[in-house]
Motif scaffolding. Structure first.
Motif, short mmCIF file in Angstrom:
data_model
loop_
_atom_site.label_atom_id
_atom_site.label_comp_id
_atom_site.label_asym_id
_atom_site.label_seq_id
_atom_site.Cartn_x
_atom_site.Cartn_y
_atom_site.Cartn_z
N UNK A 101 0.81 -1.21 0.00
CA UNK A 101 0.00 0.00 0.00
C UNK A 101 0.85 1.27 0.00
N UNK A 102 1.99 1.24 0.69
CA UNK A 102 2.82 2.44 0.82
C UNK A 102 3.89 2.52 -0.27
N UNK A 103 4.51 1.39 -0.57
CA UNK A 103 5.63 1.40 -1.52
C UNK A 103 5.19 1.21 -2.97
N UNK A 104 4.06 0.58 -3.20
CA UNK A 104 3.55 0.36 -4.57
C UNK A 104 2.07 0.72 -4.65
N UNK A 105 1.72 1.97 -4.33
CA UNK A 105 0.30 2.34 -4.25
C UNK A 105 -0.44 2.21 -5.58
N UNK A 106 0.23 2.46 -6.70
CA UNK A 106 -0.43 2.40 -8.00
C UNK A 106 -0.76 0.96 -8.41
N UNK A 199 12.34 3.13 4.21
CA UNK A 199 13.06 3.74 3.08
C UNK A 199 12.12 4.53 2.20
N UNK A 200 10.93 3.96 1.96
CA UNK A 200 9.95 4.63 1.11
C UNK A 200 9.43 5.91 1.77
N UNK A 201 9.16 5.86 3.08
CA UNK A 201 8.65 7.03 3.80
C UNK A 201 9.68 8.15 3.83
N UNK A 202 10.96 7.78 3.92
CA UNK A 202 12.01 8.80 4.00
C UNK A 202 12.07 9.70 2.77
N UNK A 203 11.51 9.23 1.65
CA UNK A 203 11.52 10.03 0.42
C UNK A 203 10.21 10.79 0.21
N UNK A 204 9.29 10.70 1.18
CA UNK A 204 8.00 11.38 1.07
C UNK A 204 8.03 12.75 1.73
N UNK A 205 6.98 13.53 1.44
CA UNK A 205 6.80 14.80 2.12
C UNK A 205 6.24 14.59 3.52
N UNK A 206 6.16 15.67 4.28
CA UNK A 206 5.72 15.57 5.68
C UNK A 206 4.29 15.03 5.78
#
Length: 299
Positions: A101-106, A199-206
């Motif tokens: 859901x978080x790393x491959x949402x599409x 790792x995926x969250x670290x590249x997201x916005x706040x």
């Protein structure tokens, strides 16, 4: 009687909380995502898991009859361990679901199809059976000709094994190996999922980070409590300073704690679930008021 009342209240809350989650996830169209499908399966496992031990303990408190048949003892032992591993398998599936859901949402809907969900749940049950059945068969085939008192609140594998009139070193090795496989496999897979999520969250916005954290918070809390309490039980069984009475108390607390906290944690952490429960309660209240008015009108 104090122990009976405390255990009975805990069991009622476990059944009530988990059955509520199952009911709302099955009846509310807004809760048709894979996450709630896995959560309802976890709630079902938690209910059956506690039912293998608590009713027997409650009846023993009331009647002072603390005996159990040999087949009943081995069935209780098998299902208690097997359902414990199944719960960890479902927690692992839920970690994978959060990863997708978080790393491959599409690609989430194309990956987590109905068929995949059913296969994952079937895999959790199959994995738990493979990790439990060999040890149960080996323990069943041991000769039992001496003491017949299981010094535990239920038929615990290590307590039953002490009653065998033969060398149980092979039995111990098989049980330990399978326990390590069950805990390490699920633990490593959950940890890997959350490392990748991190790792995926670290590249997201706040804003996206906060949303992703809220998505994982309840599951991560349940996993932490489950594995921490299991580790404490494992240590207490192997450290000589713990008395048998303390081990029993620790084991009972562990058996009740996670099924007791799961519905509370998910209800507090998940807004969609809270809203669904509130909607159902409002619907029941409205139906009750309407029924009362109809009865008064007829009267």
């Amino acid at each position: 009687m104090i122990l009976f009342v405390v255990l009975l209240l805990g069991y009622i809350i476990i059944l009530g909380g988990n059955s509520t989650i199952i009911f709302v996830t099955l009846t509310d169209p807004k809760l048709n995502s894979p996450m709630y499908f896995f959560l309802s399966n976890l709630s079902f496992v938690d209910m059956v898991y506690t039912t293998t031990t608590i009713p027997k303990m409650l009846s023993s408190f009331l009647s002072d009859v603390t005996t159990i048949s040999v087949p009943g003892c081995f069935l209780q032992m098998f299902f208690f361990v097997q359902l414990s591993v199944t719960a960890r398998g479902i927690l692992t599936i839920m970690a994978f679901d959060r990863y997708v859901a978080i790393c491959k949402p599409l690609h989430y809907t194309s990956i987590m199809t109905q068929r995949v969900r059913l296969l994952l749940i079937l895999g959790a049950w199959s994995f738990s059976a493979l990790c439990t059945l060999p040890a149960a068969i080996v323990t069943w085939q041991e000769p039992y000709c001496g003491p017949n008192v299981v010094r535990h609140a239920w038929c615990d594998p290590s307590s039953v094994r002490r009653l065998a009139c033969a060398d149980t070193s092979v039995d111990n090795m098989v049980s330990l190996f399978l326990a390590v496989v069950a805990l390490l496999t699920t633990g490593v897979l959950i940890l890997t999922s959350y490392v990748l999520i991190g790792f995926s969250i670290s590249r997201m916005g706040v804003a996206q980070r906060l949303k992703a954290f809220r998505t994982c918070a309840a599951h991560l809390t349940v996993v932490t409590i489950s594995y921490s309490s299991a580790s404490f039980v494992y240590i207490s069984y192997r450290v000589g300073n713990f008395s048998p009475e303390v081990r029993i108390i620790v084991a009972v607390a562990y058996a009740v704690l996670t099924p007791f906290l799961d519905p509370i944690i998910y209800s507090l952490r998940n807004k969609e679930l809270r809203d669904s429960i509130s909607r159902n309660l409002s619907r029941f209240r409205s139906a009750a008021v309407s029924t009362t008015k109809d009865i008064n009108t007829v009267s």
